[in-house]
Scaffold this active site. Sequence first.
Site, PDB file in Angstrom:
ATOM      1  N   ASP A  67       0.805  -1.187  -0.082  1.00 26.88           N
ATOM      2  CA  ASP A  67      -0.054   0.107  -0.165  1.00 26.88           C
ATOM      3  C   ASP A  67       1.032   1.213   0.002  1.00 26.88           C
ATOM      4  O   ASP A  67       2.042   1.259   0.129  1.00 26.88           O
ATOM      5  CB  ASP A  67      -0.951  -0.035   1.252  1.00 26.88           C
ATOM      6  CG  ASP A  67      -0.252  -0.506   2.341  1.00 26.88           C
ATOM      7  OD1 ASP A  67       0.859  -0.526   2.567  1.00 26.88           O
ATOM      8  OD2 ASP A  67      -0.955  -1.141   3.452  1.00 26.88           O
ATOM      9  N   ASN A 135      -7.419  -3.231  14.492  1.00 27.07           N
ATOM     10  CA  ASN A 135      -8.813  -3.526  14.115  1.00 27.07           C
ATOM     11  C   ASN A 135      -9.297  -4.480  12.974  1.00 27.07           C
ATOM     12  O   ASN A 135      -9.994  -4.886  12.528  1.00 27.07           O
ATOM     13  CB  ASN A 135      -9.604  -2.179  13.458  1.00 27.07           C
ATOM     14  CG  ASN A 135      -9.023  -1.652  12.119  1.00 27.07           C
ATOM     15  OD1 ASN A 135      -7.974  -2.426  11.613  1.00 27.07           O
ATOM     16  ND2 ASN A 135      -9.573  -0.646  11.532  1.00 27.07           N
ATOM     17  N   HIS A 137      -7.201  -4.831  10.446  1.00 22.54           N
ATOM     18  CA  HIS A 137      -6.958  -4.833   8.932  1.00 22.54           C
ATOM     19  C   HIS A 137      -5.623  -5.462   8.658  1.00 22.54           C
ATOM     20  O   HIS A 137      -4.912  -5.695   9.146  1.00 22.54           O
ATOM     21  CB  HIS A 137      -7.054  -3.265   8.683  1.00 22.54           C
ATOM     22  CG  HIS A 137      -6.001  -2.414   8.747  1.00 22.54           C
ATOM     23  ND1 HIS A 137      -5.968  -1.259   9.295  1.00 22.54           N
ATOM     24  CD2 HIS A 137      -4.536  -2.708   9.128  1.00 22.54           C
ATOM     25  CE1 HIS A 137      -4.816  -0.680   9.792  1.00 22.54           C
ATOM     26  NE2 HIS A 137      -3.927  -1.491   9.542  1.00 22.54           N
ATOM     27  N   GLU A 142      -9.702  -2.386   5.409  1.00 22.51           N
ATOM     28  CA  GLU A 142     -10.505  -2.055   6.824  1.00 22.51           C
ATOM     29  C   GLU A 142     -11.723  -2.968   6.731  1.00 22.51           C
ATOM     30  O   GLU A 142     -12.130  -3.674   6.067  1.00 22.51           O
ATOM     31  CB  GLU A 142     -10.987  -0.400   6.737  1.00 22.51           C
ATOM     32  CG  GLU A 142      -9.596   0.498   6.329  1.00 22.51           C
ATOM     33  CD  GLU A 142      -9.004   0.615   7.770  1.00 22.51           C
ATOM     34  OE1 GLU A 142      -8.754  -0.092   8.772  1.00 22.51           O
ATOM     35  OE2 GLU A 142      -8.275   1.773   7.716  1.00 22.51           O
TER      36      GLU A 142
HETATM   37  C1  F6R Z   1       1.356  -1.505   6.239  1.00 21.13           C
HETATM   38  C2  F6R Z   1       0.083  -2.050   6.191  1.00 21.13           C
HETATM   39  C3  F6R Z   1      -0.651  -2.043   7.422  1.00 21.13           C
HETATM   40  C4  F6R Z   1       0.140  -2.448   8.893  1.00 21.13           C
HETATM   41  C5  F6R Z   1      -0.606  -2.457   9.841  1.00 21.13           C
HETATM   42  C6  F6R Z   1       0.190  -2.603  11.382  1.00 21.13           C
HETATM   43  O1  F6R Z   1       2.030  -1.547   4.968  1.00 21.13           O
HETATM   44  O2  F6R Z   1      -0.607  -2.657   5.243  1.00 21.13           O
HETATM   45  O3  F6R Z   1      -1.571  -3.106   7.513  1.00 21.13           O
HETATM   46  O4  F6R Z   1       0.682  -3.738   8.815  1.00 21.13           O
HETATM   47  O5  F6R Z   1      -1.277  -1.077  10.138  1.00 21.13           O
HETATM   48  O6  F6R Z   1       0.951  -1.623  11.439  1.00 21.13           O
HETATM   49  P1  F6R Z   1       2.063  -1.321  12.479  1.00 21.13           P
HETATM   50  O7  F6R Z   1       3.107  -2.566  12.197  1.00 21.13           O
HETATM   51  O8  F6R Z   1       2.648  -0.292  12.517  1.00 21.13           O
HETATM   52  O9  F6R Z   1       1.346  -1.558  14.000  1.00 21.13           O
END
Ligand code: F6R
Length: 240
Positions: A67, A135, A137, A142
């Site tokens: 992403d 959450n 994701h 989401e």
């Molecule tokens: C990042 C991504 C997100 C993160 C998730 C956890 O490329 O796709 O899904 O993996 O938000 O983020 P952290 O590791 O910062 O807790």
Amino acid sequence: MKVIITENYEEMSKKAAEIIISVVKNNPNCVLGLATGSSPIGTYQNMIKDHKENGTSYKNVSTVNLDEYVGLTADHNQSYAYFMRENLFKGIEIDMNNTNLPCGSAKDLQAECDRYNALLETKTQDIQVLGLGSNGHIGFNEPGTPLSSVTHIVDLTESTIKDNSRLFNSIDEVPRQALSMGIKNIMQAKSIIMVVSGKNKAEAVKGMVKGEITVDLPASVLQLHPNVTIVCDKDAASLL
Ligand code: F6R
């Protein structure tokens, strides 16, 4: 779904790096699916260390990232393109032409999603790295995102904006949209490795591993994938 529980973040990072490095060693032309965020930083540091000490080569490896934020150019220091260069690419001597992220500053965002989907059709991830949102994701899929989704424009939820604001000067600077691989693009990977740490992820880990498969917790869909390894520290695993 294989779950490996580690003592702490450091051990999680080492274990995850070992798994990714063995994929690269077995297939020097492999495709790595990559994630950003705090969770994989230690994994990437271990990959860099291994590259320097043992010479694992990334010369013919290509990468596809999950992403990118909408509105940030690749040289913006909060963009995921910048994150990948700083935290991994420049340490493993990869050919930057073989690295791919959605372009968040594209004029026509839908055309950019279409381009990325076409690219992913030619690049099946040998292993896809994932983090987990509190959450549930994965990527920026989401809660509520259909399992059939492909790369799309996402309106980030308030909880994700809040989680990610720790990396910005203020919450107002956090982009409200992102481009993200869809769940279908993630599920096409031959294998998936997720790194998760911290108590704030424990509820999501429990739902992902033990709960029903539901769009309300996108990571629960991983139960349907034949080759998933979750590497989580004991805080993240505390409700299992
Ligand atoms: C990042 C991504 C997100 C993160 C998730 C956890 O490329 O796709 O899904 O993996 O938000 O983020 P952290 O590791 O910062 O807790």
